[in-house]
Scaffold this motif. Structure first.
Motif, short mmCIF file in Angstrom:
data_model
loop_
_atom_site.label_atom_id
_atom_site.label_comp_id
_atom_site.label_asym_id
_atom_site.label_seq_id
_atom_site.Cartn_x
_atom_site.Cartn_y
_atom_site.Cartn_z
N MET A 1 10.10 10.73 28.22
CA MET A 1 9.16 10.91 27.12
C MET A 1 8.20 9.72 27.03
O MET A 1 6.99 9.88 26.88
CB MET A 1 9.94 11.02 25.80
N ALA A 2 8.77 8.51 27.16
CA ALA A 2 7.92 7.31 27.12
C ALA A 2 6.93 7.35 28.29
O ALA A 2 5.77 6.98 28.14
CB ALA A 2 8.77 6.05 27.17
N GLY A 3 7.42 7.83 29.44
CA GLY A 3 6.55 7.92 30.61
C GLY A 3 5.39 8.86 30.38
O GLY A 3 4.24 8.56 30.73
N VAL A 4 5.66 10.02 29.76
CA VAL A 4 4.60 10.99 29.47
C VAL A 4 3.58 10.37 28.51
O VAL A 4 2.36 10.46 28.72
CB VAL A 4 5.20 12.29 28.87
N PHE A 5 4.09 9.70 27.47
CA PHE A 5 3.18 9.04 26.53
C PHE A 5 2.31 8.00 27.24
O PHE A 5 1.11 7.88 26.98
CB PHE A 5 3.96 8.36 25.40
N CYS A 6 2.91 7.23 28.14
CA CYS A 6 2.15 6.20 28.87
C CYS A 6 1.03 6.83 29.67
O CYS A 6 -0.11 6.35 29.66
CB CYS A 6 3.07 5.42 29.81
N ILE A 54 9.46 -2.58 30.84
CA ILE A 54 10.58 -1.65 30.89
C ILE A 54 11.22 -1.67 32.29
O ILE A 54 12.44 -1.69 32.43
CB ILE A 54 10.11 -0.21 30.53
N GLY A 55 10.36 -1.72 33.32
CA GLY A 55 10.89 -1.76 34.68
C GLY A 55 11.78 -2.98 34.91
O GLY A 55 12.90 -2.85 35.41
N VAL A 56 11.30 -4.15 34.53
CA VAL A 56 12.08 -5.37 34.73
C VAL A 56 13.36 -5.34 33.90
O VAL A 56 14.43 -5.76 34.33
CB VAL A 56 11.24 -6.63 34.39
N LEU A 57 13.25 -4.77 32.69
CA LEU A 57 14.41 -4.69 31.81
C LEU A 57 15.48 -3.78 32.41
O LEU A 57 16.68 -4.11 32.38
CB LEU A 57 13.95 -4.16 30.44
N LEU A 275 18.11 5.38 13.68
CA LEU A 275 18.01 4.71 14.97
C LEU A 275 19.36 4.17 15.45
O LEU A 275 19.75 4.36 16.60
CB LEU A 275 17.01 3.56 14.84
N TRP A 276 20.08 3.49 14.55
CA TRP A 276 21.36 2.90 14.96
C TRP A 276 22.43 3.96 15.17
O TRP A 276 23.34 3.80 15.99
CB TRP A 276 21.82 1.85 13.93
N TRP A 277 22.30 5.09 14.44
CA TRP A 277 23.21 6.21 14.67
C TRP A 277 23.01 6.73 16.10
O TRP A 277 23.96 6.95 16.84
CB TRP A 277 22.94 7.29 13.62
N LEU A 278 21.73 6.87 16.48
CA LEU A 278 21.43 7.31 17.85
C LEU A 278 21.90 6.27 18.87
O LEU A 278 22.43 6.63 19.93
CB LEU A 278 19.92 7.55 18.01
N ALA A 279 21.74 4.99 18.53
CA ALA A 279 22.20 3.94 19.44
C ALA A 279 23.71 4.04 19.62
O ALA A 279 24.23 3.82 20.72
CB ALA A 279 21.80 2.57 18.91
N GLY A 280 24.42 4.38 18.54
CA GLY A 280 25.87 4.56 18.61
C GLY A 280 26.23 5.67 19.58
O GLY A 280 27.12 5.52 20.43
N SER A 308 12.79 3.48 21.90
CA SER A 308 12.69 4.37 20.73
C SER A 308 11.56 3.94 19.81
O SER A 308 10.94 4.78 19.17
CB SER A 308 14.00 4.50 19.95
N SER A 309 11.29 2.62 19.73
CA SER A 309 10.19 2.24 18.85
C SER A 309 8.85 2.67 19.46
O SER A 309 7.93 3.07 18.75
CB SER A 309 10.24 0.75 18.52
N PHE A 310 8.77 2.67 20.80
CA PHE A 310 7.56 3.16 21.47
C PHE A 310 7.37 4.66 21.22
O PHE A 310 6.30 5.12 20.83
CB PHE A 310 7.66 2.88 22.97
N ILE A 311 8.45 5.41 21.41
CA ILE A 311 8.37 6.86 21.26
C ILE A 311 8.07 7.25 19.81
O ILE A 311 7.39 8.24 19.55
CB ILE A 311 9.69 7.51 21.75
N SER A 312 8.59 6.45 18.87
CA SER A 312 8.37 6.83 17.47
C SER A 312 7.08 6.25 16.90
O SER A 312 6.84 6.42 15.70
CB SER A 312 9.58 6.41 16.63
N SER A 313 6.25 5.61 17.73
CA SER A 313 5.02 5.07 17.13
C SER A 313 4.12 6.12 16.50
O SER A 313 3.50 5.84 15.48
CB SER A 313 4.22 4.16 18.04
#
Ligand SMILES: [Zn+2]
Length: 383
Positions: A1-6, A54-57, A275-280, A308-313
């Motif tokens: 999804m982030a890739g499509v947005f990019c 993101i790639g390096v991460l 967000l943290w629920w999803l992270a869980g 997730s912060s990128f996708i939810s912008s």
């Protein structure tokens, strides 16, 4: 999804399409193309920088980096600092380009390179302390409450959001700028009169010495409880006529009266629990139950947060644009002067070289304020 947005963002940054005809009611074709020229390259570089980061991460958390640097850091404190360094180094080219090179090239920057680096290191230092402390708390909580950790972290995160909103204007902001109460009696009088009409008690209107960094003008409303304040850039007071400054003050009072900071924090807390629920869920599916995990769990969570912060912008910016429209409407009704609010929009977006006709996708994805023409049309409709 982030890739499509990019990809979409890159596409529309390079090919923004025709400007809507109503744009030329307020701006010339030359102004439209100047704004686009100024905004295009920083947008492209930002997206490329994000992809690099993101790639390096991913490399650091899952790939060869994990076996090399990553696993060398069995100590979680060292791991947290290395992670911070990865994020900092991968964002440095973009920050330097957008913050220094491009601003200088277009004549907005009033700072020396030395002063720019001083700011950079001060900010990086604060971030290092908070980031490392945050990650160590996260690591501790995950290690002790492997099932309910996300509730505890969401609670702590919410508390941090409240503290930060309250303290940021009195502790962090003064490290970078000087804030002085408005001295000009004409402005004080205008502020008092507006506050009385708005029915709010405005005790702090401060001027910030923004001119030491930029020629751009701006203003904002910040703080919670007793640290609530309206901040005006000195560049605004110097370069804009009084009735336009009045329009700015009325807009910021709108944020104040309509409780936008409190609502923002409330939504932030709600968002943090989701967000943290999803992270869980993400962690429980990534790491087998009962498995004793190492520090790389911090890297996974950070990667998850950034994505997730990128996708939810679009959602975050949508909420922000809604509040900006509310504050605009409030300002026009309070001042009973649509023309000055319109003139301000025209003036400030010309001087700051805003993109006057952003592609709809770019506005939807990344604009915290509606674009100038939309704001103007809305103000004129509303009064
Ligand atoms: Zn605003």
């Amino acid at each position: 999804m982030a890739g499509v947005f990019c990809l979409l963002y890159l596409w529309f940054a390079i090919f923004p399409g025709q400007a809507a005809p109503e744009t030329f009611q307020y701006f010339s074709a030359k102004q439209v193309s100047a704004g686009r020229d100024y905004q295009r390259l920083p947008r492209i570089i930002s997206i490329l920088g994000f992809v690099l980061q993101i790639g390096v991460l991913i490399w650091f958390v899952f790939g060869k980096g994990k076996d090399g640097i990553g696993s060398g850091a069995r100590n979680h404190m060292v791991y947290a600092v290395l992670l911070w360094l990865v994020l900092r180094l991968t964002s440095l080219p973009v920050q330097y380009f957008r913050g220094y090179y491009w601003q200088k090239k277009w004549g907005f920057l009033t700072q020396s390179l030395f002063a720019w680096w001083k700011d950079y290191f001060l900010e990086a230092g604060i971030e290092l302390v908070l980031f490392t402390a945050g990650l160590l708390i996260l690591y501790f909580v995950i290690g002790h409450w492997s099932k309910t950790w996300w509730v505890i972290i969401a609670g702590l995160f919410s508390l941090w959001l409240l503290i930060q909103t309250y303290l940021w204007p009195v502790i962090v902001a003064p490290l970078f700028n000087e804030f002085t109460p408005v001295h000009n009696p004409a402005i004080t009088e205008m502020v008092e009169e507006l506050a009385e009409r708005a029915g709010i008690e405005v005790d702090e209107v401060l001027v910030m010495d923004a001119g030491r960094r930029t020629t751009k003008a701006n203003a904002y409303f910040t703080g919670l409880g007793r640290t609530k304040r309206i901040v005006l850039y000195d560049t605004l007071l110097q370069n804009y006529p009084p009735e336009q400054v009045k329009a700015v003050v009325a807009h910021e009072m709108g944020h104040w009266k309509l409780g936008h900071i409190t609502k923002g924090v409330g939504l932030g807390i709600l968002g943090s629990f989701i967000l943290w629920w999803l992270a869980g869920i993400m962690l429980s599916r990534t790491i087998p139950f009962g498995f004793r995990y190492g520090p790389e769990v911090m890297g996974m969570v950070v990667l998850f947060l950034i994505l997730s912060s990128f996708i939810s912008s679009p959602l975050q910016n949508g909420i922000s644009r809604y509040m900006e429209r509310e504050a605009d409407r409030f300002a026009v009704i309070l001042t009973e002067d649509v023309q000055s609010s319109v003139d301000l929009q025209v003036n400030i977006s010309r001087k700051n070289l805003s993109d006057l006709a952003p592609a709809p996708f770019i506005e939807w994805f990344g604009y915290s304020h509606p674009s100038a023409v939309k704001r103007i049309e809305q103000m004129r409709e509303n009064y």
